[in-house]
Write a protein that holds these residues in place. Structure first.
Motif, PDB file in Angstrom:
ATOM      1  N   PRO A 142       0.802  -1.263   0.221  1.00  0.00           N
ATOM      2  CA  PRO A 142      -0.079  -0.031   0.031  1.00  0.00           C
ATOM      3  C   PRO A 142       0.947   1.113  -0.027  1.00  0.00           C
ATOM      4  CG  PRO A 142      -1.088  -1.637   1.499  1.00  0.00           C
ATOM      5  CD  PRO A 142       0.122  -2.301   0.832  1.00  0.00           C
ATOM      6  N   VAL A 143       2.024   1.357   0.507  1.00  0.00           N
ATOM      7  CA  VAL A 143       2.869   2.555   0.760  1.00  0.00           C
ATOM      8  C   VAL A 143       3.211   2.913  -0.868  1.00  0.00           C
ATOM      9  CG1 VAL A 143       5.057   1.284   0.918  1.00  0.00           C
ATOM     10  CG2 VAL A 143       4.551   3.443   1.891  1.00  0.00           C
ATOM     11  N   HIS A 144       3.297   1.987  -1.828  1.00  0.00           N
ATOM     12  CA  HIS A 144       3.534   2.222  -3.249  1.00  0.00           C
ATOM     13  C   HIS A 144       2.467   2.392  -4.075  1.00  0.00           C
ATOM     14  CE1 HIS A 144       7.962   1.183  -1.911  1.00  0.00           C
ATOM     15  NE2 HIS A 144       7.516  -0.017  -1.803  1.00  0.00           N
ATOM     16  N   ARG A 145       1.119   2.145  -3.546  1.00  0.00           N
ATOM     17  CA  ARG A 145       0.137   2.303  -4.392  1.00  0.00           C
ATOM     18  C   ARG A 145      -0.001   3.818  -4.770  1.00  0.00           C
ATOM     19  NH1 ARG A 145      -3.835  -2.301  -1.237  1.00  0.00           N
ATOM     20  NH2 ARG A 145      -2.495  -3.978  -2.033  1.00  0.00           N
ATOM     21  N   VAL A 146       0.231   4.560  -4.012  1.00  0.00           N
ATOM     22  CA  VAL A 146       0.193   6.178  -4.168  1.00  0.00           C
ATOM     23  C   VAL A 146       0.627   6.463  -5.464  1.00  0.00           C
ATOM     24  CG1 VAL A 146       2.466   6.651  -3.034  1.00  0.00           C
ATOM     25  CG2 VAL A 146       0.609   8.487  -3.052  1.00  0.00           C
ATOM     26  N   HIS A 147       1.624   5.675  -5.995  1.00  0.00           N
ATOM     27  CA  HIS A 147       2.248   6.072  -7.530  1.00  0.00           C
ATOM     28  C   HIS A 147       1.633   5.612  -8.359  1.00  0.00           C
ATOM     29  CE1 HIS A 147       5.049   8.106  -4.988  1.00  0.00           C
ATOM     30  NE2 HIS A 147       5.704   6.971  -4.425  1.00  0.00           N
ATOM     31  N   HIS A 148       0.431   4.833  -8.078  1.00  0.00           N
ATOM     32  CA  HIS A 148      -0.096   3.879  -9.305  1.00  0.00           C
ATOM     33  C   HIS A 148      -1.481   3.950  -9.223  1.00  0.00           C
ATOM     34  CE1 HIS A 148       3.760   2.338 -10.059  1.00  0.00           C
ATOM     35  NE2 HIS A 148       4.070   2.060  -9.009  1.00  0.00           N
ATOM     36  N   GLN A 149      -2.309   5.135  -8.822  1.00  0.00           N
ATOM     37  CA  GLN A 149      -3.630   5.116  -8.844  1.00  0.00           C
ATOM     38  C   GLN A 149      -4.378   4.922 -10.072  1.00  0.00           C
ATOM     39  OE1 GLN A 149      -5.193   5.461  -5.884  1.00  0.00           O
ATOM     40  NE2 GLN A 149      -7.245   6.703  -6.080  1.00  0.00           N
ATOM     41  N   PHE A 187      -7.648   3.874 -15.214  1.00  0.00           N
ATOM     42  CA  PHE A 187      -7.346   3.664 -16.510  1.00  0.00           C
ATOM     43  C   PHE A 187      -8.405   3.048 -17.301  1.00  0.00           C
ATOM     44  CE2 PHE A 187      -5.237   2.606 -20.683  1.00  0.00           C
ATOM     45  CZ  PHE A 187      -5.032   3.570 -21.115  1.00  0.00           C
ATOM     46  N   ALA A 188      -8.957   1.883 -16.805  1.00  0.00           N
ATOM     47  CA  ALA A 188     -10.029   1.170 -17.740  1.00  0.00           C
ATOM     48  C   ALA A 188     -11.247   1.930 -17.875  1.00  0.00           C
ATOM     49  CB  ALA A 188     -10.346  -0.184 -16.748  1.00  0.00           C
ATOM     50  N   MET A 189     -11.511   3.025 -17.074  1.00  0.00           N
ATOM     51  CA  MET A 189     -12.673   3.821 -17.390  1.00  0.00           C
ATOM     52  C   MET A 189     -12.420   4.701 -18.806  1.00  0.00           C
ATOM     53  SD  MET A 189     -14.779   2.512 -15.804  1.00  0.00           S
ATOM     54  CE  MET A 189     -15.975   3.633 -16.614  1.00  0.00           C
ATOM     55  N   PHE A 201     -22.324   5.161 -14.928  1.00  0.00           N
ATOM     56  CA  PHE A 201     -20.802   5.254 -14.379  1.00  0.00           C
ATOM     57  C   PHE A 201     -20.215   6.843 -14.179  1.00  0.00           C
ATOM     58  CE2 PHE A 201     -16.461   5.602 -13.608  1.00  0.00           C
ATOM     59  CZ  PHE A 201     -16.064   4.663 -12.552  1.00  0.00           C
ATOM     60  N   ALA A 202     -19.953   7.179 -13.195  1.00  0.00           N
ATOM     61  CA  ALA A 202     -19.174   8.415 -12.870  1.00  0.00           C
ATOM     62  C   ALA A 202     -18.491   8.374 -11.675  1.00  0.00           C
ATOM     63  CB  ALA A 202     -20.258   9.562 -12.482  1.00  0.00           C
ATOM     64  N   TRP A 203     -17.191   8.952 -11.853  1.00  0.00           N
ATOM     65  CA  TRP A 203     -16.291   9.032 -10.530  1.00  0.00           C
ATOM     66  C   TRP A 203     -16.850  10.018  -9.649  1.00  0.00           C
ATOM     67  CZ3 TRP A 203     -12.868   5.658  -9.904  1.00  0.00           C
ATOM     68  CH2 TRP A 203     -12.327   4.844 -11.103  1.00  0.00           C
ATOM     69  N   ILE A 204     -16.659   9.591  -8.442  1.00  0.00           N
ATOM     70  CA  ILE A 204     -16.923  10.472  -7.272  1.00  0.00           C
ATOM     71  C   ILE A 204     -15.517  11.297  -7.033  1.00  0.00           C
ATOM     72  CG2 ILE A 204     -17.395  11.185  -4.816  1.00  0.00           C
ATOM     73  CD1 ILE A 204     -19.622   8.887  -5.368  1.00  0.00           C
ATOM     74  N   ASP A 205     -14.668  10.433  -6.724  1.00  0.00           N
ATOM     75  CA  ASP A 205     -13.251  10.966  -6.724  1.00  0.00           C
ATOM     76  C   ASP A 205     -12.263   9.662  -6.991  1.00  0.00           C
ATOM     77  OD1 ASP A 205     -10.926  12.113  -6.214  1.00  0.00           O
ATOM     78  OD2 ASP A 205     -10.943  12.168  -3.876  1.00  0.00           O
ATOM     79  N   GLY A 206     -11.575   9.816  -8.164  1.00  0.00           N
ATOM     80  CA  GLY A 206     -10.734   8.906  -8.490  1.00  0.00           C
ATOM     81  C   GLY A 206      -9.299   9.177  -8.267  1.00  0.00           C
TER      82      GLY A 206
END
Length: 753
Positions: free
Chosen positions: A514-521, A526-528, A646-651
Motif C-alpha cells: 500500500p505504501v507504493h500504491r500512491v504512485h499507481h492510482q 485507466f480502464a474507464m 458510471f461516474a467518478w466521485i473521486d478517483g
C-alpha cells in the motif's frame, strides 16, 4: 424386382467370367488405394446383358454366398486374396444378403456396396463451398436405416488421399473389406456399413498421396474413447431435454442489460473423479447457493493431454470421455439450465495439437493447417494453427460452434486466443512471418473467419453469445461486422470481450505494498478511459493462478489478514466496476495454492478441522453476498455499456489509496462504491453523494462475517448540505482498512436491509 427362371439356374450361373475382377483393380483395393470401390464391388448388371455379377471382398472368409429376397442361393467363387465373385442370370439387381462362412459357422450380412451415397448433391455442393452449417449431419459417423437396413454411414473429408478405408471393432481393425468411395471433387469419402451401431470404435485408414498408410480419428466424431486411447466411437443421442423454457427465453435476452456473474470451472478437477452425472447433482446446487448466473467450462472437447486443461483439442465434436458420454454431458447442461444457470464453453479455434492420430497432416498433406510453416506453426504452444483461408476448414469450425450451441444447448462460446489468430506476426520474430496481400500484419482470412463465426452463431442460434479472449487493442471486437471502421475492417461481431487490460492493471496495483500504491492510482482508473470502446467482461481466470503466478490471495502483500482483506477489496471493486465478471474456481474461498489440475480446489480449507477455515469461509460468504446484492441491484449491470451508468466521485485521492464512484441503473437509481486500499482506518472521511439520502451500507468487505475487523457505517447514513467532490451533498464515513463499502439510498424508514 428379381426376374429369374428358377433357383437351379441361379446356382448353375455362379462364377461366370464376367464377374471376374481385373488384377489391377484388385491390387488397388487390397492396397487401400481405390477411389471407387462401389464401381467394382457389390452387384452390377453385366454390360453384355448376361446377368448380374456380384463381387464381395472378405479376406478372412472361407466361403461367401448370395441369398436373394426370393430365397435363391448363389455360391460365389473365390478369385484371389479374399475376393469372391459370381453371376446371377437375372435381368435386374435383386435385393440380397451375403452368407459368409468363417470357420465352421455361417453368418448373414447385408452388403454395404449395394447402397447409394448417403450424401446428396446439395450437401456436397455446400461442403465444397464451405457453407454447410450443419456439417455434423452429413460427415462423421451416423447410425441410419437405408432400405430397411440399419447401420452406420461413415463420411470424411480427405481430398488428398489415394484411398480411405474404415477400420474398427466390426472388422478386427483390418480395413481391407471396407474401402470408401470418393464423392468427386468435394474431397469427401463415404461408406455405409450395415449392422454397425452405437458404441462401435473406429478410425479411418488413409492411403496418402506418397503411398503411406496412416490411421486417423474422425474429425467429426461425436464420441471418443477415453484418453490415452484415441479411437472414435459411433454415437447416437437418446437424451430427452427438459430445458425448453430456458431455451425459449435465452433468445430474448440482451447480455448488455442483464446480470452476468461467471464461475470458471475445470470440470475434471472441480471435484476430481466425478462423472458428468455426478457433477449434475453437485455443481448446479453450488452455483445456486453462491449466486453465480453462469458457469464457464474450460474446454470440454476431447483432448489427448490432461495437462493442457483442454486447450489442445483433438476431438472438436466430442465432449471428453473422461467423465462420461455425450448424453451424460447433455444431462449436466440440462441440470444447470433447470437450476437457472447459463453455460459458457471455452472454445479453441486458434490451434490444434500435432498428435499423429488427429488433424495434423490429416490425409498425408497439410489440410487443416496451412502449408506455409510460417503460418502453420504456433510458436507459443508447439501446436498447429488452422488454415482460415481454406473454406472447408472455416466450415469445419463455424459448424462446430453451431453444433455446441444447438446440440448441447451451450449458451455462450468463449473463443480462446483470438489475438493469436488476428496477427500474422503474433509471437514471431522478424523474418518469421510473411505480410498479407496488403502488406500488413493482419491475418485477413482469420478476420473473415471470426466475422463469419459470430454472424452465423447469432443467426442460427438466437440468444447464444460469443465472447472473445482478445489481449490487444484490436478495434471493434464487439462492433457489428457490417460496421466498417477507419481501419477498413468491419467489427468482429462478438457480444463481449475479456478486459485483460483491466485485469493486468488491477492486479498490478493490488500486488504492490500500500505504501507504493500512491504512485499507481491510475492503474485502477485507466480502464474507464476506454470502458465504452467495447462490451467487456472482467476476468480473474485460471490464467492468473498458474505457472508461478500464485493464487489470488497469495499475490496480495502483507500478512495473512492483509492478504485476505486485499482479496476481499479486490473482489468488491471488481463486482462494482462496469463489466460482467468471471472468477476461477478456488478463488471464491481464498485458496492459497496455484491451480492443480490433478488435485482440484482445496475444499478441505473449509472444513471445521482446518485452523483457518473461518477465514476461507469468510471470503466465500463475501462472494455469495456480492452475487446476491449484484443480482438485486440493476445499477451494477443494467448500463454496463453506457456512460450513463458510471461516474467518478473521486478517483484522484492517491495519497490515501482511496477512490469512489457511482453506478446507476436505467431509471437513474444509484449505488456508490467507496474503496480504501490502505490498511489504515479512515474516520470522518468525507465523500460527496449524488442524492440527499438517507443512505445505508449494503455491503462492507470488512464485516466480521467475511473475516474482517467489523469497521462499518451502521444504521442510516445522513448527508449534509456540504458540497464535496462536485456533489451538492456529502457524508462523513468511516472507511474500513483495505475495505470496500457499497452504499445505496435507504428506504424512508431508514431500514438497513
Amino acid at each position: 424386382m428379381l426376374q429369374t427362371r428358377d433357383a437351379d439356374a441361379l446356382t448353375a450361373g455362379s462364377g461366370l467370367a464376367g464377374a471376374r475382377m481385373a488384377d489391377a483393380e484388385l491390387d488397388r483395393l487390397l492396397a487401400g488405394a481405390h477411389h471407387a470401390p462401389h464401381a467394382v464391388l457389390g452387384a452390377h448388371r453385366a454390360e453384355d446383358g448376361s446377368g448380374v455379377f456380384v463381387r464381395v471382398l472378405r479376406p478372412l472368409a472361407g466361403a461367401v454366398a448370395v441369398l436373394t429376397d426370393r430365397g435363391a442361393r448363389v455360391d460365389l467363387v473365390h478369385q484371389s486374396a479374399g475376393l469372391f465373385t459370381g453371376t446371377l442370370p437375372v435381368d435386374e439387381i435383386p435385393r440380397y444378403r451375403l452368407l459368409v462362412t468363417y470357420g465352421e459357422g455361417e453368418e448373414a450380412h447385408d452388403d454395404g456396396y449395394r447402397f447409394l451415397p448417403t450424401l446428396g448433391e446439395l450437401d456436397l455442393h455446400l461442403i465444397s463451398e464451405g457453407r454447410h452449417e450443419e456439417l455434423w449431419r452429413v460427415l462423421g459417423a451416423r447410425v441410419r436405416t437405408l432400405d430397411g437396413v440399419t447401420g452406420t454411414a461413415f463420411a470424411v473429408w480427405a481430398p488428398n488421399a489415394q484411398g480411405v478405408r474404415v477400420v474398427g471393432d466390426f472388422n478386427g481393425w483390418d480395413g481391407v473389406a471396407h474401402p470408401m468411395r470418393s464423392l468427386g471433387s468435394s474431397g469427401v469419402w463415404e461408406l455405409f456399413v450395415p449392422a454397425v451401431g452405437a458404441g462401435t470404435r473406429y478410425k479411418y485408414e488413409i492411403r496418402t498421396r506418397d503411398g503411406r498408410l496412416i490411421q486417423k480419428a474422425d474429425p467429426l466424431a461425436r464420441a471418443t474413447e477415453c484418453p490415452p486411447a484415441t479411437a472414435s466411437v459411433v454415437h447416437t443421442s437418446t437424451y430427452e431435454w427438459t430445458d425448453a423454457e430456458w431455451m425459449a427465453s435465452r433468445g430474448g435476452q440482451d447480455c448488455r442489460l442483464t446480470p452476468m456473474s461467471v464461475y470458471e470451472v475445470h470440470l475434471p478437477s472441480w471435484r476430481p473423479g466425478r462423472t458428468y452425472r455426478q457433477l449434475a447433482e453437485e455443481l448446479p446446487a453450488y452455483l445456486t447457493d453462491m449466486g453465480f448466473t453462469h458457469v464457464e467450462f474450460m474446454p470440454v472437447m476431447e483432448h489427448p493431454f490432461g495437462g493442457s486443461w483442454g486447450y489442445q483439442v483433438s476431438g472438436f465434436y466430442a465432449p471428453t470421455a473422461r467423465m462420461g458420454g455425450p448424453d451424460d454431458f447433455r444431462h449436466l447442461v440440462n441440470a444447470l439450465h433447470t437450476a437457472g444457470i447459463g453455460v459458457v464453453a471455452d472454445w479453441v479455434p486458434a490451434h490444434f495439437p500435432r498428435d499423429d492420430f488427429a488433424l495434423s497432416r490429416f490425409d498425408g498433406e497439410h489440410l487443416y493447417e496451412p502449408s506455409d510453416p510460417r503460418r502453420a506453426n504456433h510458436p507459443d504452444w508447439g501446436t498447429l494453427e488452422f488454415d482460415y483461408g481454406r473454406r472447408e476448414v472455416r466450415n469445419f469450425l463455424v459448424a462446430n460452434a453451431v453444433y455446441w450451441c444447438s446440440e448441447f444447448h451451450i449458451d455462450a462460446l468463449r473463443v480462446d486466443a483470438v489475438a493469436s489468430m488476428l496477427y500474422l506476426d503474433y509471437s514471431r520474430p522478424e523474418g518469421g512471418w510473411a505480410p498479407n496481400e496488403r502488406g500488413g500484419r493482419e491475418n485477413l482470412a482469420a478476420v473473415a473467419f471470426l466475422q463469419e463465426l459470430t454472424d452465423t452463431v447469432r443467426r442460427r442460434v438466437p440468444g447464444a453469445l460469443t465472447i472473445a479472449e482478445e489481449s490487444t487493442a484490436w478495434p471493434g471486437v464487439t462492433r457489428p461486422t457490417f460496421d466498417v471502421g477507419p481501419d477498413g475492417f468491419g467489427g468482429l461481431g462478438f457480444d463481449l470481450k475479456w478486459n485483460l487490460g483491466w485485469m493486468h492493471d488491477t492486479l498490478g496495483y493490488l500486488e504492490r505494498d500500500p505504501v507504493h500504491r500512491v504512485h499507481h492510482q491510475d492503474d485502477m482508473t485507466f480502464a474507464m478511459v476506454y470502458a465504452y470502446s467495447e462490451r467487456y467482461l472482467l476476468p480473474l481466470s485460471h490464467d492468473e493462478v498458474v505457472h508461478g503466478k500464485r493464487a489470488m490471495v497469495a499475490k496480495m502483500p502483507g500478512d495473512w489478514w492483509q492478504q485476505r482483506a486485499n482479496l476481499r477489496a479486490c473482489l468488491a471493486f471488481m463486482w462494482a466496476h462496469p463489466g460482467k465478471q468471471l472468477l476461477f474456481m478456488g478463488q471464491e474461498f481464498g485458496q492459497g495454492a496455484e491451480f492443480d489440475h490433478d488435485a482440484g480446489p482445496q475444499w478441505w480449507l473449509l472444513d471445521e478441522g482446518w485452523p483457518a477455515h473461518d477465514d476461507h469461509r469468510g471470503v466465500r460468504s463475501l462472494v455469495r453476498d456480492l452475487n446476491r446484492v449484484y443480482a438485486a441491484t440493476p445499477a451494477l449491470w443494467e448500463l454496463d455499456t453506457s456512460p450513463d451508468g458510471f461516474a467518478w466521485i473521486d478517483g484522484s485521492h492517491a495519497e490515501a489509496n482511496v477512490l469512489s464512484f457511482v453506478r446507476r441503473d436505467a431509471e437513474g437509481r444509484p449505488l456508490v462504491a467507496v474503496c480504501n486500499f490502505s490498511p489504515v482506518v479512515r474516520t470522518g472521511y468525507r465523500v460527496g453523494l449524488p442524492e440527499a439520502g438517507p443512505w445505508r451500507e449494503v455491503l462492507n468487505t470488512d464485516a466480521v462475517a467475511y473475516g474482517g475487523t467489523g469497521v462499518r457505517n451502521g444504521g442510516v447514513i445522513g448527508t449534509e448540505p456540504l458540497p464535496w467532490h462536485g456533489q451538492a451533498r456529502s457524508a462523513a464515513l468511516t472507511l474500513p482498512p483495505l475495505g470496500v463499502c457499497w452504499l445505496s439510498p435507504a428506504s424512508p424508514e431508514g431500514d438497513e436491509g
